[in-house]
Design a protein around this motif. Structure first.
Motif, PDB file in Angstrom:
ATOM      1  N   LYS A 119       6.245 113.547  58.326  1.00 43.64           N
ATOM      2  CA  LYS A 119       6.684 114.368  59.448  1.00 43.64           C
ATOM      3  C   LYS A 119       7.606 113.570  60.367  1.00 43.64           C
ATOM      4  CE  LYS A 119       2.577 117.337  59.501  1.00 43.64           C
ATOM      5  NZ  LYS A 119       1.437 117.844  60.301  1.00 43.64           N
ATOM      6  N   ASP A 120       8.405 114.321  61.138  1.00 44.58           N
ATOM      7  CA  ASP A 120       9.364 113.675  62.030  1.00 44.58           C
ATOM      8  C   ASP A 120       8.680 112.734  63.021  1.00 44.58           C
ATOM      9  OD1 ASP A 120      11.356 115.046  60.759  1.00 44.58           O
ATOM     10  OD2 ASP A 120      11.512 116.629  62.269  1.00 44.58           O
ATOM     11  N   TYR A 121       7.511 113.127  63.535  1.00 43.80           N
ATOM     12  CA  TYR A 121       6.802 112.301  64.509  1.00 43.80           C
ATOM     13  C   TYR A 121       6.464 110.940  63.925  1.00 43.80           C
ATOM     14  CZ  TYR A 121       3.062 110.618  67.545  1.00 43.80           C
ATOM     15  OH  TYR A 121       2.283 109.847  68.367  1.00 43.80           O
ATOM     16  N   ARG A 122       5.994 110.935  62.670  1.00 39.49           N
ATOM     17  CA  ARG A 122       5.645 109.664  62.040  1.00 39.49           C
ATOM     18  C   ARG A 122       6.882 108.830  61.750  1.00 39.49           C
ATOM     19  NH1 ARG A 122       1.699 108.329  56.875  1.00 39.49           N
ATOM     20  NH2 ARG A 122       2.401 106.176  56.619  1.00 39.49           N
ATOM     21  N   ILE A 123       7.950 109.478  61.328  1.00 36.48           N
ATOM     22  CA  ILE A 123       9.180 108.726  61.031  1.00 36.48           C
ATOM     23  C   ILE A 123       9.702 108.039  62.291  1.00 36.48           C
ATOM     24  CG2 ILE A 123      11.589 108.954  60.308  1.00 36.48           C
ATOM     25  CD1 ILE A 123      10.724 111.251  58.488  1.00 36.48           C
ATOM     26  N   ILE A 124       9.668 108.773  63.415  1.00 31.77           N
ATOM     27  CA  ILE A 124      10.184 108.207  64.670  1.00 31.77           C
ATOM     28  C   ILE A 124       9.290 107.082  65.169  1.00 31.77           C
ATOM     29  CG2 ILE A 124      10.675 108.692  67.099  1.00 31.77           C
ATOM     30  CD1 ILE A 124      11.488 111.532  66.239  1.00 31.77           C
ATOM     31  N   THR A 125       7.977 107.333  65.215  1.00 32.03           N
ATOM     32  CA  THR A 125       7.055 106.372  65.840  1.00 32.03           C
ATOM     33  C   THR A 125       6.690 105.206  64.933  1.00 32.03           C
ATOM     34  OG1 THR A 125       5.158 107.729  65.155  1.00 32.03           O
ATOM     35  CG2 THR A 125       6.085 108.140  67.348  1.00 32.03           C
ATOM     36  N   LYS A 126       6.585 105.444  63.629  1.00 29.60           N
ATOM     37  CA  LYS A 126       6.120 104.399  62.709  1.00 29.60           C
ATOM     38  C   LYS A 126       7.243 103.637  62.012  1.00 29.60           C
ATOM     39  CE  LYS A 126       1.685 105.409  63.180  1.00 29.60           C
ATOM     40  NZ  LYS A 126       0.707 104.452  63.757  1.00 29.60           N
ATOM     41  N   HIS A 127       8.412 104.243  61.931  1.00 35.20           N
ATOM     42  CA  HIS A 127       9.483 103.625  61.130  1.00 35.20           C
ATOM     43  C   HIS A 127      10.707 103.237  61.970  1.00 35.20           C
ATOM     44  CE1 HIS A 127       7.475 104.608  57.296  1.00 35.20           C
ATOM     45  NE2 HIS A 127       7.097 105.726  57.914  1.00 35.20           N
ATOM     46  N   ILE A 128      11.137 104.145  62.866  1.00 40.30           N
ATOM     47  CA  ILE A 128      12.369 103.877  63.603  1.00 40.30           C
ATOM     48  C   ILE A 128      12.119 103.021  64.846  1.00 40.30           C
ATOM     49  CG2 ILE A 128      14.291 104.917  64.860  1.00 40.30           C
ATOM     50  CD1 ILE A 128      14.183 107.290  63.021  1.00 40.30           C
ATOM     51  N   LEU A 129      11.198 103.459  65.714  1.00 39.12           N
ATOM     52  CA  LEU A 129      10.987 102.759  66.987  1.00 39.12           C
ATOM     53  C   LEU A 129      10.616 101.280  66.818  1.00 39.12           C
ATOM     54  CD1 LEU A 129       9.229 105.428  69.246  1.00 39.12           C
ATOM     55  CD2 LEU A 129      11.617 104.712  69.225  1.00 39.12           C
ATOM     56  N   PRO A 130       9.747 100.917  65.862  1.00 44.62           N
ATOM     57  CA  PRO A 130       9.460  99.473  65.701  1.00 44.62           C
ATOM     58  C   PRO A 130      10.681  98.638  65.359  1.00 44.62           C
ATOM     59  CG  PRO A 130       7.766 100.787  64.621  1.00 44.62           C
ATOM     60  CD  PRO A 130       8.853 101.733  65.006  1.00 44.62           C
ATOM     61  N   ASN A 131      11.697  99.256  64.762  1.00 47.06           N
ATOM     62  CA  ASN A 131      12.896  98.522  64.360  1.00 47.06           C
ATOM     63  C   ASN A 131      13.955  98.456  65.462  1.00 47.06           C
ATOM     64  OD1 ASN A 131      12.744  97.761  61.318  1.00 47.06           O
ATOM     65  ND2 ASN A 131      11.943  99.849  61.397  1.00 47.06           N
ATOM     66  N   ILE A 132      13.745  99.169  66.555  1.00 43.78           N
ATOM     67  CA  ILE A 132      14.688  99.097  67.672  1.00 43.78           C
ATOM     68  C   ILE A 132      14.003  98.522  68.909  1.00 43.78           C
ATOM     69  CG2 ILE A 132      16.003 101.050  66.779  1.00 43.78           C
ATOM     70  CD1 ILE A 132      14.743 102.762  69.001  1.00 43.78           C
ATOM     71  N   PHE A 133      12.896  97.813  68.683  1.00 42.73           N
ATOM     72  CA  PHE A 133      12.105  97.304  69.799  1.00 42.73           C
ATOM     73  C   PHE A 133      12.821  96.184  70.543  1.00 42.73           C
ATOM     74  CE2 PHE A 133       8.254  95.233  71.660  1.00 42.73           C
ATOM     75  CZ  PHE A 133       7.845  96.336  72.390  1.00 42.73           C
TER      76      PHE A 133
END
Length: 364
Positions: free
Chosen positions: A267-281
């Motif tokens: 789901k989009d929520y998991r993609i944003i929170t688990k995959h994208i945000l950790p990589n732009i921290f």
């Protein structure tokens, strides 16, 4: 055989450790944070807000000493240990600066300290007011390391307790700005289209209003006070976080790991929170450090204008406001000391931000 850890995190940490000013600033911020949390432990005046006033010794120079007579109160306080530790002591006793004292026929005769070396009023009090007639325990020589302010309060204690406002407003404001900015920036960057257009319109309108003017408007709407200022400052700093998050997500959502996550049906929520945000921290850490410094300056400006933390609460900005006219009256330190404290804390956060930026830069 020793295996070296060459992860990006460990490499960034190693680069940060080699930055002297970054490490120095982290230590300085840690010390100020420790002092702000346990301010009443370090403060000579541990009463609430260090608000013990002695008008006869107002505006004294650093290092000033005076004898202080404490008349114990017959009332008892039921204040808990943690309340005393974090919020100050309910001081029910009466403190009187004196220049001399003597004992005559069961009476303690003392001369009150007079302003500018004049002759004070002589008064008497029965020794029965002191437990076991032990008056000597209640007379001590008080040293004011930073002198006293215009109300005769211990200036060092006010500086230490005032660090709480400047330090914690950074945490609260950055926390609020991160929550709002992450949500708005993630929605705009990931979904694009009309959602992006609406959110960017809100960001541009908010950004077009001068920050201090917007904070004043929010503060007046919420009311004057401690937490109102924290919320107001936080609500004006989210736009920078949102723009950074939006730009990073627009770039990251085209990466292969995001495409793979979509193919797996996440789901989009998991993609944003688990995959994208950790990589732009990384960029978020840098902008958060800058927002810390900006929040401290904004709060100081609000307190200087009289709409920040309200008296008798200690605040570095309010202390500058109360004593800025003393710069031309021969006692500039009353305004310079809190000003230097603000400068050091802001500089420390800016240097930490620069150090994180250099450490997280993959090109160096």
């Amino acid at each position: 055989m020793k295996i070296e850890n060459n992860s990006l995190t460990s490499l960034a940490l190693q680069k940060f450790k080699r930055n002297f000013w970054g490490v120095f600033s982290i230590v300085l911020i840690g010390l100020i944070g420790l002092v702000s949390v346990f301010a009443y432990v370090f403060a000579p005046d541990a009463s609430k807000n260090a608000n013990q006033m002695h008008l006869s010794i107002h505006s004294k120079t650093p290092g000033f000493q005076v004898q202080m007579l404490t008349i114990p109160s017959r009332q008892t306080s039921n204040q808990s240990f943690f309340s005393k530790l974090f919020f100050g002591v309910d001081n029910l006793d009466t403190e009187i600066p004196i220049s001399s004292y003597s004992i005559k026929e069961g009476m303690l005769s003392y001369m009150e300290y007079a302003v500018n070396g004049g002759e004070g009023i002589e008064k008497q009090i029965s020794l029965s007011n002191f437990p076991n007639n032990d008056y000597q325990k209640y007379i001590d020589t008080r040293t004011f390391i930073f002198g006293t302010d215009k109300y005769g309060r211990d200036y060092l204690s006010r500086i230490l307790i005032g660090s709480r406002i400047s330090f914690f407003i950074g945490f609260v404001a950055v926390f609020i700005s991160l929550i709002v900015g992450l949500i708005m920036g993630s929605l705009a960057g990931y979904y694009g289209g009309k959602i992006d257009a609406v959110i960017m319109w809100i960001i541009n309108v908010t950004w077009s209003i001068p920050t201090l003017l917007l904070v004043i408007a929010i503060t007046l709407a919420l009311g004057k006070g401690f937490w109102q200022v924290f919320i107001a400052v936080g609500l004006t700093m989210w736009v920078e976080v949102a723009r950074v998050v939006r730009g990073q997500i627009i770039s990251a959502k085209e990466m292969q790991y995001v495409t793979a996550a979509r193919a797996l049906g996440y789901k989009d929520y998991r993609i944003i929170t688990k995959h994208i945000l950790p990589n732009i921290f990384g960029p978020l850490i840098v902008i958060s450090a800058a927002n810390f410094a900006a929040a401290i300056l904004i709060e100081s400006g609000l307190s200087f204008l009289g709409i920040g933390a309200q008296p008798p609460m200690a605040s570095w900005g309010a202390m500058i406001k109360d004593h800025y006219n003393y710069i031309i009256l021969g006692q500039p330190y009353l305004a310079l000391i809190p000003g230097i404290c603000i400068m050091l804390l802001v500089m420390a956060f800016m240097l930490v931000g620069n150090a994180f930026r250099d450490a997280l830069d993959v090109k160096t």
